[in-house]
Design a protein around this motif. Structure first.
Motif, PDB file in Angstrom:
ATOM      1  N   CYS A 197       0.839  -1.195   0.000  1.00 27.13           N
ATOM      2  CA  CYS A 197       0.000   0.000   0.000  1.00 27.13           C
ATOM      3  C   CYS A 197       0.877   1.249   0.000  1.00 27.13           C
ATOM      4  N   HIS A 198       0.436   2.249  -0.749  1.00 28.11           N
ATOM      5  CA  HIS A 198       1.143   3.527  -0.800  1.00 28.11           C
ATOM      6  C   HIS A 198       1.078   4.194   0.579  1.00 28.11           C
ATOM      7  N   PRO A 199       2.171   4.828   1.036  1.00 25.40           N
ATOM      8  CA  PRO A 199       2.190   5.400   2.386  1.00 25.40           C
ATOM      9  C   PRO A 199       1.373   6.680   2.551  1.00 25.40           C
ATOM     10  N   GLN A 200       0.932   7.285   1.458  1.00 28.53           N
ATOM     11  CA  GLN A 200       0.214   8.558   1.565  1.00 28.53           C
ATOM     12  C   GLN A 200      -1.080   8.591   0.754  1.00 28.53           C
ATOM     13  N   GLU A 201      -1.152   7.863  -0.335  1.00 33.24           N
ATOM     14  CA  GLU A 201      -2.307   7.884  -1.233  1.00 33.24           C
ATOM     15  C   GLU A 201      -3.075   6.565  -1.136  1.00 33.24           C
ATOM     16  N   PRO A 202      -4.348   6.578  -1.528  1.00 31.97           N
ATOM     17  CA  PRO A 202      -5.150   5.337  -1.490  1.00 31.97           C
ATOM     18  C   PRO A 202      -4.856   4.416  -2.674  1.00 31.97           C
ATOM     19  N   ALA A 215      10.447  -3.838  -6.314  1.00 38.12           N
ATOM     20  CA  ALA A 215       9.878  -5.152  -6.612  1.00 38.12           C
ATOM     21  C   ALA A 215      10.978  -6.204  -6.614  1.00 38.12           C
ATOM     22  N   GLY A 216      10.737  -7.304  -5.896  1.00 38.53           N
ATOM     23  CA  GLY A 216      11.641  -8.446  -5.917  1.00 38.53           C
ATOM     24  C   GLY A 216      11.055  -9.548  -6.770  1.00 38.53           C
ATOM     25  N   PHE A 217      11.897 -10.200  -7.578  1.00 35.57           N
ATOM     26  CA  PHE A 217      11.409 -11.154  -8.573  1.00 35.57           C
ATOM     27  C   PHE A 217      11.884 -12.569  -8.274  1.00 35.57           C
ATOM     28  N   THR A 218      11.239 -13.502  -8.948  1.00 35.78           N
ATOM     29  CA  THR A 218      11.551 -14.916  -8.733  1.00 35.78           C
ATOM     30  C   THR A 218      12.914 -15.308  -9.281  1.00 35.78           C
ATOM     31  N   ASP A 219      13.488 -14.513 -10.178  1.00 36.93           N
ATOM     32  CA  ASP A 219      14.823 -14.827 -10.690  1.00 36.93           C
ATOM     33  C   ASP A 219      15.922 -14.142  -9.894  1.00 36.93           C
ATOM     34  N   GLY A 220      15.567 -13.497  -8.781  1.00 40.00           N
ATOM     35  CA  GLY A 220      16.563 -12.839  -7.941  1.00 40.00           C
ATOM     36  C   GLY A 220      16.803 -11.381  -8.278  1.00 40.00           C
ATOM     37  N   SER A 221      16.167 -10.864  -9.300  1.00 37.93           N
ATOM     38  CA  SER A 221      16.381  -9.462  -9.680  1.00 37.93           C
ATOM     39  C   SER A 221      15.541  -8.534  -8.810  1.00 37.93           C
ATOM     40  N   VAL A 222      15.992  -7.289  -8.718  1.00 37.02           N
ATOM     41  CA  VAL A 222      15.310  -6.245  -7.959  1.00 37.02           C
ATOM     42  C   VAL A 222      15.151  -5.035  -8.857  1.00 37.02           C
ATOM     43  N   TYR A 223      13.921  -4.544  -8.985  1.00 34.01           N
ATOM     44  CA  TYR A 223      13.621  -3.345  -9.763  1.00 34.01           C
ATOM     45  C   TYR A 223      13.193  -2.240  -8.797  1.00 34.01           C
ATOM     46  N   ILE A 224      13.662  -1.036  -9.043  1.00 35.47           N
ATOM     47  CA  ILE A 224      13.188   0.138  -8.317  1.00 35.47           C
ATOM     48  C   ILE A 224      12.461   1.014  -9.323  1.00 35.47           C
ATOM     49  N   LEU A 225      11.163   1.202  -9.091  1.00 42.42           N
ATOM     50  CA  LEU A 225      10.286   1.834 -10.069  1.00 42.42           C
ATOM     51  C   LEU A 225       9.763   3.163  -9.543  1.00 42.42           C
ATOM     52  N   ASP A 226       9.364   4.013 -10.474  1.00 45.11           N
ATOM     53  CA  ASP A 226       8.629   5.205 -10.100  1.00 45.11           C
ATOM     54  C   ASP A 226       7.257   4.768  -9.582  1.00 45.11           C
ATOM     55  N   ALA A 227       6.846   5.317  -8.437  1.00 38.99           N
ATOM     56  CA  ALA A 227       5.633   4.849  -7.785  1.00 38.99           C
ATOM     57  C   ALA A 227       4.373   5.156  -8.577  1.00 38.99           C
ATOM     58  N   ILE A 228       4.416   6.121  -9.480  1.00 40.75           N
ATOM     59  CA  ILE A 228       3.225   6.506 -10.231  1.00 40.75           C
ATOM     60  C   ILE A 228       3.204   5.857 -11.612  1.00 40.75           C
ATOM     61  N   SER A 229       4.287   6.006 -12.350  1.00 35.07           N
ATOM     62  CA  SER A 229       4.308   5.516 -13.737  1.00 35.07           C
ATOM     63  C   SER A 229       4.731   4.063 -13.858  1.00 35.07           C
ATOM     64  N   ASP A 239       8.494   3.049  -0.693  1.00 37.28           N
ATOM     65  CA  ASP A 239       9.335   3.741   0.283  1.00 37.28           C
ATOM     66  C   ASP A 239       8.447   4.668   1.113  1.00 37.28           C
ATOM     67  N   PRO A 240       8.881   5.073   2.320  1.00 29.86           N
ATOM     68  CA  PRO A 240       8.028   5.884   3.207  1.00 29.86           C
ATOM     69  C   PRO A 240       7.579   7.213   2.610  1.00 29.86           C
ATOM     70  N   GLU A 241       8.318   7.745   1.641  1.00 25.32           N
ATOM     71  CA  GLU A 241       7.933   9.006   1.026  1.00 25.32           C
ATOM     72  C   GLU A 241       6.961   8.808  -0.137  1.00 25.32           C
ATOM     73  N   GLY A 242       6.782   7.587  -0.565  1.00 21.29           N
ATOM     74  CA  GLY A 242       5.847   7.301  -1.649  1.00 21.29           C
ATOM     75  C   GLY A 242       6.375   7.615  -3.030  1.00 21.29           C
ATOM     76  N   CYS A 243       7.695   7.743  -3.175  1.00 22.23           N
ATOM     77  CA  CYS A 243       8.285   8.060  -4.483  1.00 22.23           C
ATOM     78  C   CYS A 243       8.646   6.811  -5.270  1.00 22.23           C
ATOM     79  N   SER A 266      14.327   6.432   3.599  1.00 26.22           N
ATOM     80  CA  SER A 266      14.450   6.079   2.173  1.00 26.22           C
ATOM     81  C   SER A 266      15.890   6.066   1.682  1.00 26.22           C
ATOM     82  N   LYS A 267      16.849   5.924   2.592  1.00 22.79           N
ATOM     83  CA  LYS A 267      18.264   5.875   2.182  1.00 22.79           C
ATOM     84  C   LYS A 267      18.729   4.454   1.886  1.00 22.79           C
ATOM     85  N   TYR A 268      18.057   3.482   2.472  1.00 23.61           N
ATOM     86  CA  TYR A 268      18.476   2.086   2.307  1.00 23.61           C
ATOM     87  C   TYR A 268      17.297   1.242   1.837  1.00 23.61           C
ATOM     88  N   LEU A 269      17.641   0.225   1.075  1.00 28.92           N
ATOM     89  CA  LEU A 269      16.695  -0.805   0.646  1.00 28.92           C
ATOM     90  C   LEU A 269      17.320  -2.151   0.958  1.00 28.92           C
TER      91      LEU A 269
END
Length: 920
Positions: free
Chosen positions: A395-400, A446-460, A438-442, A484-487
């Protein structure tokens, strides 16, 4: 009654008050694409019915509303709808399987059949044309076919028959529309014709197994069967694109009693309809309708001559076709809908030779629904859902907003207040396993089944950097720090990997910091917090190896993750989840839950266990826990915990004290809940169903839980109910006697001085009373109990508690004793691990090994302690001709064991002959 006065469209006509439960099912996303979708209403009222996990959903597409038919405790395995679309029959598979008949006009369950097929439930169901009868086929190895008159109040079928295993697993059944006393079923290889008469057994006649030699062509596997509308034939579709035509005897009249031989039925020909596999076969008025794996719907006349085709390249393998009950609506009846579920296109290249007068709903095996307007060939997509397991939700930390990811690579974001679909993205390389905002909602990670990690824009949902590939296995957990400094991520290879946000070329970007194989068993939780003496992030990980690992992020450098502490949290149980506990006192805690239904509070600095509480016991241990954010109207002093078990979602009032009335849980996903998320305002809880491919929105109703806790009683009243016999029972009276006997012993049994009766006993007497009433704690558990009471007021007053009263002792006993008691299975599992197979193939432990284990492993006993213990245990059974006093004289441990303990010890001998406990 509500059913008598019900009419079509009434279901969504008024708002229903659902405030009686702490959690109310508000919306279901996704559906079981292996079952049929039914069109209940069309035109101005676009209403469809489908199954999601254990719930039947009636979905008004145009008004964007849902009504849920709830009653099954297992995943629904089959359903059928009457010809007039009013009566819906559903059945499930699993323990306590049910058959339920619902009124779709009012949403009321009008008939529930219990124990219909108690072995494995139901795999196929059909309702007769007149809606009076149901036929069910069990899912057991030896299948049973039953006919029910569901309008009669009886739990017995009116007739039944067991099928021979050589008939194959029958998984489809349908009544003859023109004669409810006839029906057919088919497996992948055989079709069976049935004839029944009330008060008589079913009669069946199986068609022979069709081989390529039968008609000198490949027949393929059977999919579905129907009765031809000429009432002299039956048809079966196959995976080779063919129709098998079965001729049946005439005349088609019902005899007064079953004939000595069943009606003849013969496969007369195989008609090659197409190359593609046929998945759906239906009869509509004077047409025969087929659906196939290429998404084509074809209409034929009674001679199997093609009339028209409806197809579109966006349609996948067809799972079901459901026709409207009303005549054709104006073109594009749903096109003007502002509902978020609808996208529309028209295939202008598709020409038709015949215009039909009914629209229909298509569902595909890849979880997509289409509304087809037959007069304009418009294929309007109603919804497209996950076609593989849904394990990730956040769930987004600020928006529904709620984001959901599935193993098919589909990532979807919804606005959950209005239930509006916002944006989606499909990842083709791997499936999504976990998500986190992230706590700021930016950002959305996403963690994937092949071990990859994607960091995406929260809106687009567009990637803001290249994906990371540092995990060697599927990523199971992902979380951001508070600033939001560490993942941090955890994976199936027991590794914790940390990423850091850095300033590079004047802009912020993410880079890999370090990773570590922190555990040697699966990681259950990773948790960011804040250091108490600074605002720096704090990272913890908890594994099934019972280790809590804390990392020093400030001291960690590239490719070197620093560990500050490793603490073993459990002696025997396995910790399953971890969260920060609200600041309800001057002392700070984090909370864990283990597989023995216990919740534990640990001091955040010393990691010392400060309290053990009996957790919710709803059939399986707590899998994940999270503190519910406070709503604006909630009591600021009141806090709640949200949890999921294997198949339930629930709420728990805080502070924790073991009161069973302070928690409540509801079945959410019978096949297993994989994850959950809470809205930022604490008003909604979302649960992901894993392999059932759904997720659900639950509305939180805290006053209902508060009321349940209030009605459960105050002070000790809720705890008395957890004692055997309650407040007036024998167990409580014995506990009182032991409690006061301890006081007598402390003052001296033979003293002549005046007795000082007290309501307290010293803390050091707690172990003795616990053992006297049948709870045998380990030395570590004794230490935890005594310390829990001793330091219960230390943080507030600086003083230690030295005694305990009866009420607090009862709470201590209830919270610390085994939640489900000591079972024989537990001891047998220990012998499986420690023992070996003897000549009789029993699991045994050698007598010498038994004594060695007690003295050298775990909480080690000295030889004197072991001798005293065995003497006490074994002196209860004097040998014939020997006085009881003689048997209780101390002897050497070796001499005692050789005489009283056999050379090979089984679990049964250990329990009955050594411990002296009864075996059920």
């Amino acid at each position: 009654s509500l059913v008598w006065a019900a009419s079509p469209g009434m279901l969504f006509g008024k708002t229903r008050d659902r405030s009686l439960h702490p959690l109310d099912l508000s919306w279901v996303f996704g559906y079981n694409s292996s079952l049929a979708v039914h069109s209940l209403m069309d035109g101005e009222d676009g209403v469809v019915l489908y199954v999601s996990s254990h719930t039947v959903v009636i979905h008004d597409i145009l008004q964007n509303k849902q009504f849920h038919l709830q009653g099954h405790t297992n995943v629904i395995s089959c359903l059928c709808v009457s010809e007039n679309k009013r009566w819906v029959a559903t059945a499930d598979r699993g323990p306590d399987a049910l058959i339920v008949v619902w009124d779709s006009y009012s949403g009321v369950p009008v008939r529930t059949i219990f124990e219909s097929h108690s072995e494995d439930g139901v795999c196929a169901i059909a309702i007769s044309q007149d809606a009076k009868y149901l036929v069910t086929i069990s899912a057991a190895a030896v299948q049973k076919v039953c006919v029910w008159r569901w309008t009669l109040p009886t739990e017995k079928p009116i007739c039944s028959i067991e099928l021979k295993p050589e008939f194959g697993h029958q998984d489809y059944v349908i009544f003859n529309p023109q004669n409810p006393h006839e029906f057919i079923s088919n497996s992948k290889t055989q079709m069976i014709f049935y004839l029944w008469v009330i008060s008589h057994s079913l009669h069946s006649h199986s068609a022979w197994l069709l081989s390529p030699q039968t008609f000198k062509c490949l027949v393929g596997q059977f999919s579905q069967s129907v009765f031809h509308f000429n009432n002299t034939q039956a048809l079966t579709g196959t995976s080779a694109g063919k129709l098998v035509v079965w001729d049946m005897d005439n005349p088609r009249t019902l005899p007064e009693e079953l004939p000595p031989k069943p009606h003849g039925i013969t496969a007369t020909r195989v008609v090659s309809m197409q190359e593609e596999s046929l998945t759906v076969l239906q009869v509509l008025e004077s047409c025969i309708v087929t659906g196939d794996v290429k998404g084509q719907v074809k209409f034929y006349d009674e001679q199997l001559r093609l009339l028209t085709i409806y197809s579109h390249d966006k349609v996948g393998p067809i799972q079901s076709i459901s026709f409207s009950t009303i005549l054709r609506d104006p073109p594009g009846a749903l096109s003007g809908c502002s509902c978020p579920f609808l996208t529309s296109w028209s295939d202008s290249s598709n020409s038709v030779s015949l215009m039909l007068n009914r629209n229909f709903i298509l569902s595909t095996s890849d979880a997509t629904m289409f509304h087809v307007a037959t007069d304009s060939t418009n294929f309007e997509r109603v919804t497209q859902e996950a076609k593989k397991a849904v394990n990730a939700i956040a769930c987004h930390p600020q928006e529904p907003f709620v984001a959901v990811g599935s193993h098919c690579g589909l990532l979807k974001v919804w606005e959950y207040k209005q239930t509006q679909y916002l944006v989606s993205r499909i990842f083709t390389e791997a499936g999504i396993q976990c998500l986190s905002y992230d706590p700021e909602g930016c950002f959305l990670a996403a963690g994937f089944t092949d071990g990859s990690v994607y960091i995406l824009d929260a809106i687009s949902l567009q990637s803001i950097c290249e994906e990371f590939q540092f995990s060697q296995g599927p990523v199971t957990h992902i979380s951001f720090s508070h600033d939001s400094k560490y993942l941090a991520t955890a994976d199936e290879n027991y590794s914790v990997i940390v990423y850091k946000r850095v300033l590079q070329n004047g802009s912020r970007c993410w880079e890999h910091l370090a990773g570590l194989d922190s555990h040697y068993k699966p990681i259950r939780s990773i948790l960011f917090g804040v250091h108490p003496d600074s605002n720096e992030p704090r990272l913890l990980s908890l594994g099934e190896d019972r280790q809590l690992v804390e990392y020093d992020l400030n001291s960690s450098i590239k490719d070197h993750l620093v560990v500050t502490h490793r603490d073993r949290l459990e002696q025997d149980a396995v910790p399953l989840c971890l969260t920060w506990y609200p600041q309800l006192s001057t002392e700070s805690f984090f909370l864990t839950a283990n597989n023995c239904y216990k919740m534990k509070l640990y001091n955040t600095t010393t990691k010392v266990c400060r309290k053990i509480i009996l957790g919710p016991t709803y059939g399986s241990p707590l899998e994940k826990i999270q503190i519910l954010p406070r709503t604006s109207c909630a009591d600021p002093q009141q806090h709640y915990l949200v949890f999921i078990t294997k198949d339930k979602v629930g709420l728990q009032m805080l502070p924790l004290d073991g009161n069973p009335h302070k928690s409540s849980a509801f079945i959410c996903h019978p096949d297993g809940a994989s994850d959950f998320a809470i809205s930022h305002d604490g008003r909604y809880v979302f649960t992901a169903g894993g392999k059932d491919r759904t997720f659900m929105k639950w509305k939180v109703n805290l006053p209902a839980l508060d009321a349940a806790a209030f009605l459960g009683g105050e002070d000790l009243i809720p705890f008395y109910s957890l004692l055997d016999g309650g407040r007036e029972g024998k167990f409580f009276r014995e506990l009182e006697d032991y409690f006061y006997y301890v006081q007598l012993c402390r003052q001296g049994i033979g003293t002549l001085e005046k007795r000082q009766v007290s309501t307290h006993i010293p803390l050091e007497e707690i172990p003795s009373v616990m053992r006297a009433i049948g709870f045998y704690p380990s030395e570590e558990e004794i230490e935890e109990m005594i310390n829990e009471v001793k330091f219960s007021k230390y943080a507030d007053t600086g003083e230690e508690v030295t005694k305990i009263n009866l009420g607090d002792f009862i709470k201590l006993y209830i919270n610390h004793r085994p939640a489900l008691g000591l079972s024989m299975k537990t001891i047998q599992r220990a012998f499986q691990v420690l023992g070996y197979d003897n000549k009789k193939r029993d699991k045994v432990i050698d007598r010498g090994d038994f004594l060695s284990l007690l003295q050298c492993r775990g909480e080690q006993m000295t030889e004197d302690e072991l001798a005293e213990c065995l003497t006490t245990l074994l002196c209860r059974r004097p040998r014939k001709g020997e006085s009881e006093l003689a048997t209780c004289e101390p002897t050497g441990a070796a001499a005692l064991t050789e005489e009283e303990i056999p050379a090979e010890i089984t679990a049964e001998i250990f329990v009955a002959d050594i411990l002296g406990l009864p075996i059920a």
